[in-house]
Design an enzyme around this catalytic site. Structure first.
Site, PDB file in Angstrom:
ATOM      1  N   LYS A  45      52.153  16.926  -0.713  1.00  9.29           N
ATOM      2  CA  LYS A  45      51.839  18.276  -1.187  1.00  9.29           C
ATOM      3  C   LYS A  45      51.563  18.238  -2.695  1.00  9.29           C
ATOM      4  O   LYS A  45      51.820  17.237  -3.362  1.00  9.29           O
ATOM      5  CB  LYS A  45      52.994  19.230  -0.884  1.00  9.29           C
ATOM      6  CG  LYS A  45      54.299  18.899  -1.616  1.00  9.29           C
ATOM      7  CD  LYS A  45      55.373  19.917  -1.314  1.00  9.29           C
ATOM      8  CE  LYS A  45      56.645  19.581  -2.082  1.00  9.29           C
ATOM      9  NZ  LYS A  45      57.680  20.618  -1.942  1.00  9.29           N
ATOM     10  N   TYR A 276      45.847  24.539 -35.039  1.00  7.75           N
ATOM     11  CA  TYR A 276      46.299  25.922 -34.982  1.00  7.75           C
ATOM     12  C   TYR A 276      47.695  26.090 -35.581  1.00  7.75           C
ATOM     13  O   TYR A 276      48.595  25.275 -35.339  1.00  7.75           O
ATOM     14  CB  TYR A 276      46.336  26.423 -33.537  1.00  7.75           C
ATOM     15  CG  TYR A 276      44.982  26.619 -32.899  1.00  7.75           C
ATOM     16  CD1 TYR A 276      44.108  27.580 -33.376  1.00  7.75           C
ATOM     17  CD2 TYR A 276      44.605  25.853 -31.797  1.00  7.75           C
ATOM     18  CE1 TYR A 276      42.865  27.785 -32.779  1.00  7.75           C
ATOM     19  CE2 TYR A 276      43.376  26.046 -31.193  1.00  7.75           C
ATOM     20  CZ  TYR A 276      42.508  27.012 -31.682  1.00  7.75           C
ATOM     21  OH  TYR A 276      41.290  27.202 -31.089  1.00  7.75           O
TER      22      TYR A 276
END
EC number: 5.1.1.1
Length: 383
Positions: A45, A276
């Site tokens: 999964k 940033y």
């Protein structure tokens, strides 16, 4: 019939290397802990825990693997055409409002699915009524996880209902451990006791066509009493012990190495802020490598200003904020650094400064989250 397809965009210069040798080695070592005849369920999964579901299934479909486990019907449909002889176990329970065609397809293709209510059993029977198809139902028994399990009275009611439904058969009974990965196993053994009590009360062991399963990766390694008819191994198949172990009974080797190229070298003078928020200001003239990978690719923003990467045998450190699509790496002390050189972001060595465990510690999370975050558009390369 509705089509369940999606187009895939792959970026080839972001390389997620998958070692078929390590993957097979881990599966064989995990199987060595089980008694002869125990079925092996390979959990694939979440895009095979970030490794690439198609790639992992293609590697393991010729191995001694009995089931592949996925989370949803859609994942099951995705790998169904890849496998040869294995069955598919879906963890997401059937619910009465899902499309009827999914029940029909699941029965036609022999998928195994949990059923969690009388309404779901009746829904399945209504869809398949009059056909020759039989739906493989599993029941999840509540023993202490307090998530998706049925209490013993609910489970017995569903067993009786399934036994009366011509197109539904009880194919499996299972539970899931909440603490098998921890050092203290008292609660896990209490769950095991509760599960065994139910198996006895419901006379499940007498039903030879019902698969009994409980062990996840940690229990497979640490609780051999819980292995029953099948083990379900996920994280350990990919080379990790859920949590690091000091003296593990088997050796596991990480199967993933994530790499990206240096796209540009940038010279940053001392005192000039980086990226940033100006969260990094170098104290010296710095050579920074721009790496075209960021949080949109699955590399977390919390690694800003602290995570290491390997440039050959040398360590570079992320400087400034990790951006959406790129980051900067301090390579001032890396000899011979060059544009195009590959940088190792997640290493396939447990003791590496940028291994899965080390990055999980930096992010204050678990290795599962580091691995499954690698975006599907990153190229998976099988060796």
């Amino acid at each position: 019939m509705r089509l369940y397809r999606s187009q895939r965009f792959i970026r080839p210069d972001l390389e997620c290397h998958i070692s078929s040798k390590a993957l097979k080695h881990n599966v064989r070592n995990l199987k060595s802990l089980c008694k002869d005849g125990t079925k092996y369920c390979a959990v694939v999964k979440a895009n095979a825990y970030g490794h690439g579901i198609a790639e992992v299934v293609n590697i393991l479909k010729t191995e001694d693997v009995d089931f592949f486990a996925v989370n949803s019907f859609y994942e099951a449909l995705h790998i169904d055409t890849l496998i040869d002889r294995q069955s598919i176990l879906i963890f997401e329970a059937v619910y009465p409002s899902q499309p009827r065609e999914q029940i029909l397809i699941s029965a036609e293709r022999g998928f195994h699915c949990p059923v969690a209510s009388a309404d779901a059993v009746n829904f399945i029977q209504d869809v398949l009524e009059g056909s020759s198809h039989v739906f493989n139902a599993h029941l999840n028994i509540e023993t202490g996880m307090s998530r998706c399990g049925l209490d013993q009275n609910e489970a017995q009611t569903l067993i009786d209902l399934i036994d009366q439904a011509p197109n539904v058969r009880l194919a499996g009974i299972y539970t899931h451990f909440a603490t098998a990965d921890e050092v203290e196993l008292d609660y896990a053994y209490e769950q095991l006791r509760r599960f065994e009590d139910f198996l006895g009360t419901a006379s499940i062991r007498k039903r030879k066509d019902v698969i009994i399963h409980a062990s996840n990766s940690a229990a497979t390694i640490k609780m051999p009493e819980a292995n029953f008819d099948m083990v379900r191994c996920g994280i350990s198949m990919y080379g990790y012990y859920s949590r690091p172990m000091t003296d593990p009974p088997i050796k596991l080797s990480p199967t993933m190495k994530l790499q990206a190229p240096i796209a540009r070298l940038k010279h940053i003078p001392a005192g000039h802020s980086v990226s940033y928020g100006r969260s990094f200001v170098p104290y010296r003239d710095t050579v920074a490598a721009i790496v075209p990978l960021g949080y949109a690719d699955g590399y977390w923003r919390c690694f800003s200003n602290k995570a290491p990467m390997m440039v050959g045998e040398h360590v570079g450190k992320v400087i400034g904020r990790v951006c959406m699509d790129q980051l900067l790496l301090d390579v001032t002390d890396v000899p011979g650094v060059a544009v195009g050189q590959m940088v190792t972001i997640i290493d396939d060595k447990h003791d590496s400064p940028c291994g899965g465990y080390a990055l999980a510690d930096l992010a204050e999370t678990i290795c599962y989250e580091i691995l499954t975050s690698v975006h599907a558009h990153v190229s998976r390369i099988v060796h």
